[in-house]
Structures are given as structure tokens and as C-alpha cells.
Design a protein around this motif. Structure first.
Motif, mmCIF file in Angstrom:
data_model
loop_
_atom_site.group_PDB
_atom_site.id
_atom_site.type_symbol
_atom_site.label_atom_id
_atom_site.label_comp_id
_atom_site.label_asym_id
_atom_site.label_seq_id
_atom_site.Cartn_x
_atom_site.Cartn_y
_atom_site.Cartn_z
ATOM 1 N N PHE A 108 4.567 -0.543 0.491
ATOM 2 C CA PHE A 108 5.103 -1.661 -0.291
ATOM 3 C C PHE A 108 4.471 -1.675 -1.683
ATOM 4 O O PHE A 108 5.162 -1.742 -2.694
ATOM 5 N N PHE A 109 3.133 -1.569 -1.734
ATOM 6 C CA PHE A 109 2.456 -1.647 -3.028
ATOM 7 C C PHE A 109 2.715 -0.406 -3.875
ATOM 8 O O PHE A 109 2.837 -0.515 -5.102
ATOM 9 N N ILE A 110 2.815 0.758 -3.224
ATOM 10 C CA ILE A 110 3.076 1.987 -4.003
ATOM 11 C C ILE A 110 4.455 1.886 -4.650
ATOM 12 O O ILE A 110 4.610 2.088 -5.860
ATOM 13 N N ILE A 111 5.466 1.529 -3.849
ATOM 14 C CA ILE A 111 6.827 1.427 -4.403
ATOM 15 C C ILE A 111 6.869 0.339 -5.472
ATOM 16 O O ILE A 111 7.424 0.527 -6.549
ATOM 17 N N SER A 112 6.223 -0.771 -5.172
ATOM 18 C CA SER A 112 6.200 -1.880 -6.127
ATOM 19 C C SER A 112 5.590 -1.435 -7.454
ATOM 20 O O SER A 112 6.100 -1.752 -8.525
ATOM 21 N N GLY A 162 12.044 1.803 5.625
ATOM 22 C CA GLY A 162 11.609 2.326 4.327
ATOM 23 C C GLY A 162 12.449 1.755 3.206
ATOM 24 O O GLY A 162 11.931 1.303 2.175
ATOM 25 N N ALA A 163 13.767 1.735 3.422
ATOM 26 C CA ALA A 163 14.679 1.213 2.399
ATOM 27 C C ALA A 163 14.401 -0.278 2.153
ATOM 28 O O ALA A 163 14.404 -0.741 1.012
ATOM 29 N N THR A 164 14.130 -1.017 3.247
ATOM 30 C CA THR A 164 13.852 -2.453 3.106
ATOM 31 C C THR A 164 12.551 -2.685 2.333
ATOM 32 O O THR A 164 12.481 -3.554 1.462
ATOM 33 N N ILE A 165 11.537 -1.867 2.657
ATOM 34 C CA ILE A 165 10.252 -1.995 1.944
ATOM 35 C C ILE A 165 10.482 -1.703 0.456
ATOM 36 O O ILE A 165 9.973 -2.407 -0.411
ATOM 37 N N GLY A 166 11.271 -0.662 0.164
ATOM 38 C CA GLY A 166 11.581 -0.302 -1.219
ATOM 39 C C GLY A 166 12.287 -1.436 -1.947
ATOM 40 O O GLY A 166 11.963 -1.763 -3.093
ATOM 41 N N PHE A 167 13.232 -2.070 -1.250
ATOM 42 C CA PHE A 167 14.014 -3.160 -1.839
ATOM 43 C C PHE A 167 13.106 -4.345 -2.174
ATOM 44 O O PHE A 167 13.114 -4.850 -3.296
#
Lengths: 249, 221
Positions: free
Chosen positions: A138-142, A231-236
Motif C-alpha cells: 500500500f505504502f509503496i504504491i502510494s 493487488g489491484a484494490t491496494i493499488g486503487f
């Protein structure tokens, strides 16, 4: 692994050497009729010798020198899942032991309970590590999205001054987050597949007796879909939170 | 069209960036806001397109109090405006066409219509033959003309320009100012912040003089 060990664990009922046909049939019927038993196999004295020599071929000589077969006939019963440590199981086993023709029972309840505790501990550690990994993703994508937003802040500024809605500005970044999460999920599945193929090859020798107990299996299709969608939800959500702060300013 | 009532703005105590500024701009007017650096010209402009909020006062644009518009509806105000900055604010990784088209894409205008209107806007600033070039290949004067084309492409009723000729020499500055005059003649209300006295002398009819955040005088020549 612990689950697998406990599931594969059979209760062995050793029979008297001179057990009669009627006694054998009665024991078999009792086992087949029990709601706790998943499967029961009869092992004759001769089968027991064969199994022993197959497993310990180096002791073949000793077996050959025996004048009589020391292995008693037995029933190997596999119990239904999650019943191994229950008190009902203990009662059923106690009932079986007093049946005529049954001499002894081999069932190490303490050991199974310990394995099940180990299983629960392994699950807890799994959830803990999984939680940390989800937070890390979550934090990496964020942060990736935040950097991207920052590098495109001039463009965003122009869009805002030109009358773009926040949704219009958000959409490309949200899509990027979803795609990153989706691809991350796919990549993790691919890595898992490779590890499952390679891991036993490298560790096979050092696992020793555990080799028979540990079975590396791939995720099921629904589990794989859940990982990719997760994964897609975390990215969103990662993109959404990093944008919320930026667009508020 | 644009009405400001007792507008005050303070960034940091005890200095006031704007002190009790009030004025009215009629539809189709062409106003200059002038004054030395730090007099509050840019602050006043930013308040008009609600980039920043005043500390006190009211601003009515098109009979609507813009301070009462919620943050997520502010795009409605900005769609009535074309804003031109001193530093052009072009996207250098996009071609001239795309820099201008972006405003229409926001509005969801069909692709064919976008092509027609972008071409018309670029022809007005005489850059239609450089439509497929990158802004970095253009001169400063040309880059500012692209920014003007972008500001007018969706035919806004108000054009706000903050020192649009600040980076240009006198000849180019006159050229750009003539473009604003042309846009004004087509019906848009134009407000330009500049400290260039030469330009004001040549083009100025209605002038607001700011000094240290105070409106010193209004002139309508």
C-alpha cells in the motif's frame, strides 16, 4: 504442513494374530459405520511384512531369518478432518479397543495436538507477515503515485486552472495504481510458481524425513484471482489516498 | 460582471497584501491592473480565479459570490475563464496542438470539434502552421501565443492575464497585447496585470493603480 501431518495421521487398530473372520467383519463394519472414519484399510500380516521390507530394504535379511511373521494384522483408519483431537474421537477409539479381536490401538493424540498448535501458530505468523506485506505494498504504491503526481504537478495545475474536475485529474492516476497492483499480483503468482518448482529441488535433500510431509502446492484458481484483485484494490486505494492530499492543497 | 467589495488579504501578520480593494468591471471591459512589484496585482488576480481566498471581503462574478462555491465545484467558475501566466505554463512534452486541446478535452468536446476549434484558436494567434511542433522549438513570443490560444479556445467570457509580456521584448509585448485587444473586441472581458507603463500608455483605457495592497486610483481614459 501441520494440517497435512494431522490429516494424514491414521489411527491404527492392531488385531490379535488369530482374529476370526467374524470378528474381522464386525470390526470392519463398526469402522465403516462410524461417522468419524473417513476411510479404513485392512492390512494383513503378510501385507505388513511387505510394507516393512519396502520401507526398510536394508533390514530384509532380518525378516528373512524370522521363523514366523511377527507383524499382527491391522486396520488403518483415516479420520475426518478436525476430529483428530476431539474428545468424541477418544471415546470412539475407546469403544473400538474393547471389541473382540482388537489388541491395541496406536494413536498419539498429544503429538497431533502439538502439530495443530504449530499449525495455528504458523497461520498467525502467516497472517501477520501477510498484513505487513499488504501495508508495505500500500505504502509503496502510494509513494510511487505521489512521486508521479509530484512530477506532473505542472500538468495538474494547468488542468485545474482550465476547469478540470478532480475526478478528471484523478482517473489516470487511479488507473495507474490499479495496473501497478494488478501487475504486482500477477508477478507474485509467477514468482510463487517458480519458487514451488525450484524450492523442493534445492531443499529436498536437507528436509530429511519432513520431505514426505511437506507438499508444495500451487494456489487454487480462486486464491490466485483474489491475490490479483487484492493487488489491484491496494493499488486503487493507495492512489486515492496520495491524490486526496495533493488535490486538497 | 466582476465586482469586488472590500477585499482584504493577509498572508502573514502584520502585513496586508491587499487592503480594502473594491471595484467593478463591466462585461466586455478591458482593464489593466498596474503597480510596482509587491503591490498585490498577482494576489488580486489569484483571488479572482479563486486560487486563494481573501481574508475579508466579497467577490461576485457573473452574479455569483465565488467565495460560496464549494471546492469541488470551483471548476464551474474556471471554465468561464481563460488564464494566462507570465511563465506561459505550457506542457513541454506535448505538442502545441495538445497543449491547446487539453482545455477542450476536459470539457468532453468531440475529437473532430477539438481539431476544428484548436486550429481556429491557433490561427487567431498565427501559429496554425506550428501546430505539430513542441513548445521548446518555439520562441518566447510564440510560446506565449500558444498560452493565449489555450486560454481562448473554449471561448471564455473572462480572460485574466498575469504579466503576460513580462518575459518578452517591447515589440513582442505589443504583438501579444494586440491579441488581447482582438480577444476583447470579440466580446471577452479582459483583465491584465502588468507593470509595463509603455504598454499601458499605448493600450490602456481603464486602469487600476495598486500600491502596497491599496487601490490608489481608478482611471478610465
Amino acid at each position: 504442513m501441520a494440517d497435512q501431518v494431522s490429516q494424514n495421521m491414521a489411527v491404527v487398530f492392531f488385531l490379535e494374530k488369530d482374529v476370526s473372520e467374524d470378528q474381522l467383519r464386525s470390526i470392519e463394519e463398526k469402522l465403516a459405520g462410524s461417522s468419524l472414519v473417513l476411510q479404513a484399510n485392512f492390512i494383513s500380516s503378510r501385507d505388513a511384512v511387505t510394507k516393512f521390507t519396502e520401507r526398510f530394504p536394508e533390514l530384509q535379511g532380518i525378516v528373512d531369518n524370522l521363523r514366523s511373521n511377527p507383524f499382527p494384522p491391522s486396520f488403518e483408519a483415516t479420520l475426518k478432518e478436525n476430529l483428530l483431537s476431539s474428545d468424541i474421537t477418544a471415546e470412539v477409539i475407546a469403544e473400538m479397543v474393547i471389541l473382540p479381536g482388537v489388541e491395541d490401538v496406536q494413536f498419539n493424540r498429544d503429538w497431533i495436538e502439538r502439530m495443530q498448535s504449530l499449525s495455528r501458530l504458523a497461520s498467525a505468523i502467516g497472517f501477520f507477515l501477510g498484513g505487513i506485506l499488504i501495508l508495505a505494498s500500500f505504502f509503496i504504491i502510494s509513494n510511487v503515485i505521489k512521486l508521479n503526481v509530484f512530477s506532473r504537478k505542472d500538468e495538474i495545475e494547468i488542468l485545474r486552472m482550465s476547469g478540470a474536475t478532480n475526478t478528471f485529474i484523478r482517473i489516470p492516476f487511479l488507473l495507474e495504481g490499479v495496473v501497478l497492483g494488478f501487475l504486482g499480483g500477477l508477478l507474485s503468482l509467477l514468482l510463487l510458481l517458480v519458487l514451488i518448482q525450484i524450492f523442493p529441488l534445492y531443499l529436498g535433500g536437507s528436509l530429511g524425513a519432513l520431505r514426505d510431509l511437506i507438499n508444495f502446492r500451487y494456489l487454487t484458481f480462486p486464491q490466485s484471482v483474489n491475490i490479483v484483485l487484492g493487488g489491484a484494490t491496494i493499488g486503487f486505494t493507495g492512489s486515492l489516498t496520495s491524490l486526496a492530499r495533493f488535490l486538497k492543497n | 460582471m466582476i465586482e469586488l467589495y472590500h477585499v482584504w488579504k493577509q498572508y502573514q501578520k502584520p502585513h496586508w497584501a491587499l487592503s480594502d480593494v473594491s471595484f467593478h468591471v463591466e462585461r466586455g471591459d478591458f482593464w489593466f491592473i498596474t503597480g510596482p512589484s509587491g503591490s498585490g496585482k498577482t494576489t488580486l488576480l489569484k483571488i479572482m480565479f479563486r486560487e486563494i481566498l481573501p481574508t475579508q471581503g466579497q467577490i461576485i462574478i457573473d452574479r455569483r459570490n465565488i467565495l460560496k462555491i464549494s471546492d469541488h465545484r470551483i471548476y464551474q467558475l474556471r471554465r468561464k475563464m481563460g488564464i494566462v501566466f507570465q511563465d506561459f505554463r505550457l506542457l513541454f512534452h506535448k505538442k502545441v496542438f495538445d497543449n491547446v486541446a487539453i482545455v477542450l478535452e476536459i470539457l468532453g468536446v468531440p475529437r473532430k470539434e477539438i481539431r476544428r476549434r484548436v486550429f481556429a484558436a491557433l490561427r487567431m494567434v498565427n501559429l496554425h502552421n506550428k501546430m505539430w511542433e513542441y513548445p521548446s522549438h518555439l520562441s518566447y513570443g510564440e510560446q506565449q501565443r500558444v498560452a493565449i490560444a489555450r486560454a481562448v479556445v473554449n471561448q471564455p467570457t473572462i480572460i485574466l492575464a498575469d504579466e503576460p509580456t513580462g518575459n518578452l521584448d517591447t515589440e513582442l509585448a505589443f504583438e501579444i497585447m494586440s491579441l488581447f485587444r482582438e480577444i476583447n473586441k470579440r466580446g471577452a472581458t479582459v483583465i491584465i496585470c502588468t507593470h509595463d507603463r509603455e504598454l499601458i500608455r499605448h493600450f490602456g483605457q481603464k486602469i487600476l493603480f495598486l500600491y502596497k495592497g491599496k487601490l490608489l486610483r481608478k482611471e478610465a481614459l
